[in-house]
Motif scaffolding. Sequence first.
Motif, PDB file in Angstrom:
ATOM      1  N   PRO A  24       0.836  -1.214   0.000  1.00  0.00           N
ATOM      2  CA  PRO A  24       0.000   0.000   0.000  1.00  0.00           C
ATOM      3  C   PRO A  24       0.876   1.271   0.000  1.00  0.00           C
ATOM      4  CG  PRO A  24      -0.552  -1.463   1.865  1.00  0.00           C
ATOM      5  CD  PRO A  24       0.723  -1.942   1.282  1.00  0.00           C
ATOM      6  N   LEU A  27       1.655   3.193   3.082  1.00  0.00           N
ATOM      7  CA  LEU A  27       2.561   2.574   4.051  1.00  0.00           C
ATOM      8  C   LEU A  27       4.017   2.766   3.639  1.00  0.00           C
ATOM      9  CD1 LEU A  27       2.705   0.804   6.626  1.00  0.00           C
ATOM     10  CD2 LEU A  27       2.655  -1.199   5.141  1.00  0.00           C
ATOM     11  N   ASN A 101      -1.505   8.327  12.157  1.00  0.00           N
ATOM     12  CA  ASN A 101      -1.655   6.877  11.997  1.00  0.00           C
ATOM     13  C   ASN A 101      -0.635   6.317  11.013  1.00  0.00           C
ATOM     14  OD1 ASN A 101      -3.696   6.955  13.797  1.00  0.00           O
ATOM     15  ND2 ASN A 101      -5.364   6.530  12.353  1.00  0.00           N
ATOM     16  N   LEU A 105       2.290   3.534  11.742  1.00  0.00           N
ATOM     17  CA  LEU A 105       2.339   2.261  11.033  1.00  0.00           C
ATOM     18  C   LEU A 105       3.555   2.146  10.108  1.00  0.00           C
ATOM     19  CD1 LEU A 105       0.560  -0.244  11.085  1.00  0.00           C
ATOM     20  CD2 LEU A 105      -0.566   0.602   9.033  1.00  0.00           C
ATOM     21  N   VAL A 109       6.568  -0.739  10.312  1.00  0.00           N
ATOM     22  CA  VAL A 109       7.033  -1.619   9.229  1.00  0.00           C
ATOM     23  C   VAL A 109       8.519  -1.374   8.950  1.00  0.00           C
ATOM     24  CG1 VAL A 109       6.541  -0.335   7.088  1.00  0.00           C
ATOM     25  CG2 VAL A 109       6.138  -2.780   7.169  1.00  0.00           C
ATOM     26  N   VAL A 112      10.399  -3.566  11.225  1.00  0.00           N
ATOM     27  CA  VAL A 112      10.470  -4.923  10.670  1.00  0.00           C
ATOM     28  C   VAL A 112      11.613  -5.016   9.652  1.00  0.00           C
ATOM     29  CG1 VAL A 112       9.243  -6.726   9.410  1.00  0.00           C
ATOM     30  CG2 VAL A 112       7.978  -5.216  10.964  1.00  0.00           C
TER      31      VAL A 112
ATOM     32  N   PHE B  74       1.277  -6.274  20.620  1.00  0.00           N
ATOM     33  CA  PHE B  74       1.859  -5.035  20.082  1.00  0.00           C
ATOM     34  C   PHE B  74       0.939  -4.430  19.012  1.00  0.00           C
ATOM     35  CE2 PHE B  74       4.064  -4.353  15.937  1.00  0.00           C
ATOM     36  CZ  PHE B  74       4.313  -2.989  16.066  1.00  0.00           C
ATOM     37  N   HIS B  78      -1.151  -0.667  19.106  1.00  0.00           N
ATOM     38  CA  HIS B  78      -1.046   0.367  18.066  1.00  0.00           C
ATOM     39  C   HIS B  78      -2.349   0.512  17.273  1.00  0.00           C
ATOM     40  CE1 HIS B  78       3.591   1.089  17.686  1.00  0.00           C
ATOM     41  NE2 HIS B  78       3.136   1.269  18.900  1.00  0.00           N
ATOM     42  N   ILE B  81      -4.833   2.677  19.030  1.00  0.00           N
ATOM     43  CA  ILE B  81      -4.575   4.117  18.857  1.00  0.00           C
ATOM     44  C   ILE B  81      -5.155   4.575  17.517  1.00  0.00           C
ATOM     45  CG2 ILE B  81      -2.798   5.906  18.582  1.00  0.00           C
ATOM     46  CD1 ILE B  81      -0.890   4.112  20.207  1.00  0.00           C
ATOM     47  N   MET B  82      -4.811   3.845  16.469  1.00  0.00           N
ATOM     48  CA  MET B  82      -5.230   4.239  15.122  1.00  0.00           C
ATOM     49  C   MET B  82      -6.747   4.226  14.970  1.00  0.00           C
ATOM     50  SD  MET B  82      -2.273   2.448  12.773  1.00  0.00           S
ATOM     51  CE  MET B  82      -1.186   1.420  13.764  1.00  0.00           C
ATOM     52  N   ILE B 104       2.184   4.426  21.788  1.00  0.00           N
ATOM     53  CA  ILE B 104       3.135   4.206  20.688  1.00  0.00           C
ATOM     54  C   ILE B 104       4.394   3.526  21.218  1.00  0.00           C
ATOM     55  CG2 ILE B 104       4.651   5.333  18.997  1.00  0.00           C
ATOM     56  CD1 ILE B 104       2.557   7.570  18.746  1.00  0.00           C
ATOM     57  N   ASP B 108       6.047  -0.206  20.801  1.00  0.00           N
ATOM     58  CA  ASP B 108       7.359  -0.418  20.177  1.00  0.00           C
ATOM     59  C   ASP B 108       8.224  -1.378  20.998  1.00  0.00           C
ATOM     60  OD1 ASP B 108       6.642   1.351  18.197  1.00  0.00           O
ATOM     61  OD2 ASP B 108       7.820   3.036  18.965  1.00  0.00           O
ATOM     62  N   ALA B 137       4.969  -9.966   9.962  1.00  0.00           N
ATOM     63  CA  ALA B 137       4.804  -8.653  10.599  1.00  0.00           C
ATOM     64  C   ALA B 137       4.579  -7.583   9.531  1.00  0.00           C
ATOM     65  CB  ALA B 137       6.038  -8.320  11.438  1.00  0.00           C
ATOM     66  N   ARG B 138       5.340  -7.679   8.439  1.00  0.00           N
ATOM     67  CA  ARG B 138       5.194  -6.722   7.342  1.00  0.00           C
ATOM     68  C   ARG B 138       3.774  -6.819   6.750  1.00  0.00           C
ATOM     69  NH1 ARG B 138       9.143  -8.692   4.337  1.00  0.00           N
ATOM     70  NH2 ARG B 138      10.833  -7.511   5.272  1.00  0.00           N
ATOM     71  N   CYS B 141       1.133  -5.223   8.970  1.00  0.00           N
ATOM     72  CA  CYS B 141       1.141  -3.756   8.809  1.00  0.00           C
ATOM     73  C   CYS B 141       0.439  -3.368   7.506  1.00  0.00           C
ATOM     74  CB  CYS B 141       2.574  -3.222   8.794  1.00  0.00           C
ATOM     75  SG  CYS B 141       3.423  -3.300  10.381  1.00  0.00           S
ATOM     76  N   GLU B 142       0.720  -4.101   6.447  1.00  0.00           N
ATOM     77  CA  GLU B 142       0.076  -3.798   5.160  1.00  0.00           C
ATOM     78  C   GLU B 142      -1.448  -3.934   5.282  1.00  0.00           C
ATOM     79  OE1 GLU B 142       1.935  -6.415   2.314  1.00  0.00           O
ATOM     80  OE2 GLU B 142       3.834  -5.309   2.355  1.00  0.00           O
ATOM     81  N   GLN B 144      -3.273  -3.608   7.979  1.00  0.00           N
ATOM     82  CA  GLN B 144      -3.800  -2.491   8.773  1.00  0.00           C
ATOM     83  C   GLN B 144      -3.871  -1.224   7.914  1.00  0.00           C
ATOM     84  OE1 GLN B 144      -5.286  -1.974  11.519  1.00  0.00           O
ATOM     85  NE2 GLN B 144      -4.867   0.125  12.139  1.00  0.00           N
ATOM     86  N   GLN B 145      -2.851  -1.010   7.078  1.00  0.00           N
ATOM     87  CA  GLN B 145      -2.866   0.177   6.213  1.00  0.00           C
ATOM     88  C   GLN B 145      -4.026   0.106   5.222  1.00  0.00           C
ATOM     89  OE1 GLN B 145      -0.853   2.997   6.497  1.00  0.00           O
ATOM     90  NE2 GLN B 145      -2.525   3.714   5.198  1.00  0.00           N
ATOM     91  N   LEU B 146      -4.221  -1.069   4.610  1.00  0.00           N
ATOM     92  CA  LEU B 146      -5.345  -1.233   3.674  1.00  0.00           C
ATOM     93  C   LEU B 146      -6.664  -0.951   4.394  1.00  0.00           C
ATOM     94  CD1 LEU B 146      -4.339  -4.427   1.626  1.00  0.00           C
ATOM     95  CD2 LEU B 146      -4.292  -2.036   0.866  1.00  0.00           C
ATOM     96  N   MET B 148      -7.180   0.990   6.892  1.00  0.00           N
ATOM     97  CA  MET B 148      -7.337   2.442   7.062  1.00  0.00           C
ATOM     98  C   MET B 148      -7.634   3.114   5.711  1.00  0.00           C
ATOM     99  SD  MET B 148      -4.685   3.575  10.096  1.00  0.00           S
ATOM    100  CE  MET B 148      -3.160   3.353   9.193  1.00  0.00           C
ATOM    101  N   ASP B 149      -6.973   2.641   4.656  1.00  0.00           N
ATOM    102  CA  ASP B 149      -7.229   3.212   3.327  1.00  0.00           C
ATOM    103  C   ASP B 149      -8.700   3.056   2.936  1.00  0.00           C
ATOM    104  OD1 ASP B 149      -4.598   3.972   2.972  1.00  0.00           O
ATOM    105  OD2 ASP B 149      -4.051   2.249   1.738  1.00  0.00           O
TER     106      ASP B 149
END
Lengths: 322, 322
Positions: A24, A27, A101, A105, A109, A112, B74, B78, B81-82, B104, B108, B137-138, B141-142, B144-146, B148-149
Amino acid sequence: MKELQEYQKIVENKIHELDLPKEPANLYDPLRYFLKLGGKRTRPSLTMLGCSLFNVPGIKAFNAALAVELFHNFTLIHDDIMDEAPLRRGQQTVHQKWDTNIGILSGDVLFVEAYDHLSKYEGQVLPQLLRIFSRTARQVCEGQQLDMDFETQDVVSIPSYIEMIRLKTSVLLGAALEMGATVAQAGEKDTQNLYDFGVNIGLAFQLQDDLLDVYADPEKFGKQVGGDILANKKTYLLLKAFERASEEQRTILSDSMALANGDEKITAVKRMFAALNVREDAEREKKRFYETAIKHLEAIDVPSQQKETLIGLADFIMARDH
Amino acid sequence: MKELQEYQKIVENKIHELDLPKEPANLYDPLRYFLKLGGKRTRPSLTMLGCSLFNVPGIKAFNAALAVELFHNFTLIHDDIMDEAPLRRGQQTVHQKWDTNIGILSGDVLFVEAYDHLSKYEGQVLPQLLRIFSRTARQVCEGQQLDMDFETQDVVSIPSYIEMIRLKTSVLLGAALEMGATVAQAGEKDTQNLYDFGVNIGLAFQLQDDLLDVYADPEKFGKQVGGDILANKKTYLLLKAFERASEEQRTILSDSMALANGDEKITAVKRMFAALNVREDAEREKKRFYETAIKHLEAIDVPSQQKETLIGLADFIMARDH
């Protein structure tokens, strides 16, 4: 310093070649943006120098170096959110250009990515690197938390402040070198001395940071001079000033910090710093850490001409103007 | 299910025994708090089950299991928060109880703890585990970003939604099992099938999540029923409803979503879900993923009685009410 410049260039190129995914975009674009803001790539160069010091080609430590640099950038992205900083290296911070946000995020990453570069090592080196890296990452978080805790504390002692900057800034410089020595499989005592060299240089580095915030040339500095004063940040200078001030001077200092006009506030606080000679204290303390660092470097059992680049780098850090 | 309960208990105990530092309290107290909020410890149990499936004692995968559970927590800290979530497991979220910065930073440092548990493995297992862990993990994160998108996108297709939940939720269940199989040094094909079992169970799990948000028993659920509707969250149910609705129904659905009164909004949106039969679709899709999962499990080359606990766990996940 030729070796140092070579390593800085290698890191810079490799950072630009990093194969981050396209999507994305929200990200990974922030990471592409942030990683290209530059910086001196000091920490990763230390990792390669820490390796070559022991006659192993620095390039062998390149992935560890990149892990260090990516980790450092991860902490900057998150710290900028926590500090509500609008600028980094003269450009918009990630949370400012995108949003909080995305800052959280994309920082995650990036962390990572940092760890991922370590997993390119094999055998006994890998667990050793991981242990150093995780220990250091934990300490850096602790340092950042102490820094935030200090904001709401009335009194912070100079030793507490030194411990905070040791964790927040210095251990990473020590660990960067230690990881290089680990890739080279140097002896335990030499590795420890190299780590201590880095930590003490890091402490000097942070005091230089406090000094620059107040006394830097605005044109070279890349961020607002006096920013720490405006933010009432408890720097070495401010803490020393309160420690040394008479009751009357303490009142003047507090009143100066309460001024609403930013320029007046900076001028008034700087006037008190001058009256109390705290710049000289910070310079002396910085020199003390520098000398301790050099002592640890001298104790390392390799021919002294091999240490020249590290001494050069230490001098470079001490003399930096931004 | 005796083996599963045993593993859940081991994880629960080990989580409580985690030796986190006392100071800085603002960094580690939130972790102590959050890790004791409970949860079913499903993911780490999967790691131990993924190991014991191949006749290696599940306890050998315990550190990998803990890495998975700490990583999961973890991401929750996060994500909360988002998502500006006030509650987690019926209790205040970290950023709500402390503040966003602490959320945050303690997140971490929890991520560091997670990686740190992996470094207890040696030989070829360690780099293998690291690769799985970092890849996953990557992806999380992707995802979670999608997610939010999607909030700001007018149209999200069902396949895009499935891809998002695959990344955000499902790959971690797959990876949890894969890491167990890796500790056991299972064959490549078996490991892949176990991973695919986990991913498909994870997809079913997430559809169950979407269903529970709307149709759960409020007393058992532990968070607000209808929360996704209130937040205009693009769940499978909502996306399917928009996909299937006539132009007129689409207007009614949009109008329902625009209602200011929360209870009225939930009731009106649920009425449209009922009119469009989307609950049935979600249930059918969930069943489809479940069956795909079971097929992958069946393909693994171990006696079928050894798979019973995993089948039991899959059923447990499918039937959960909170």
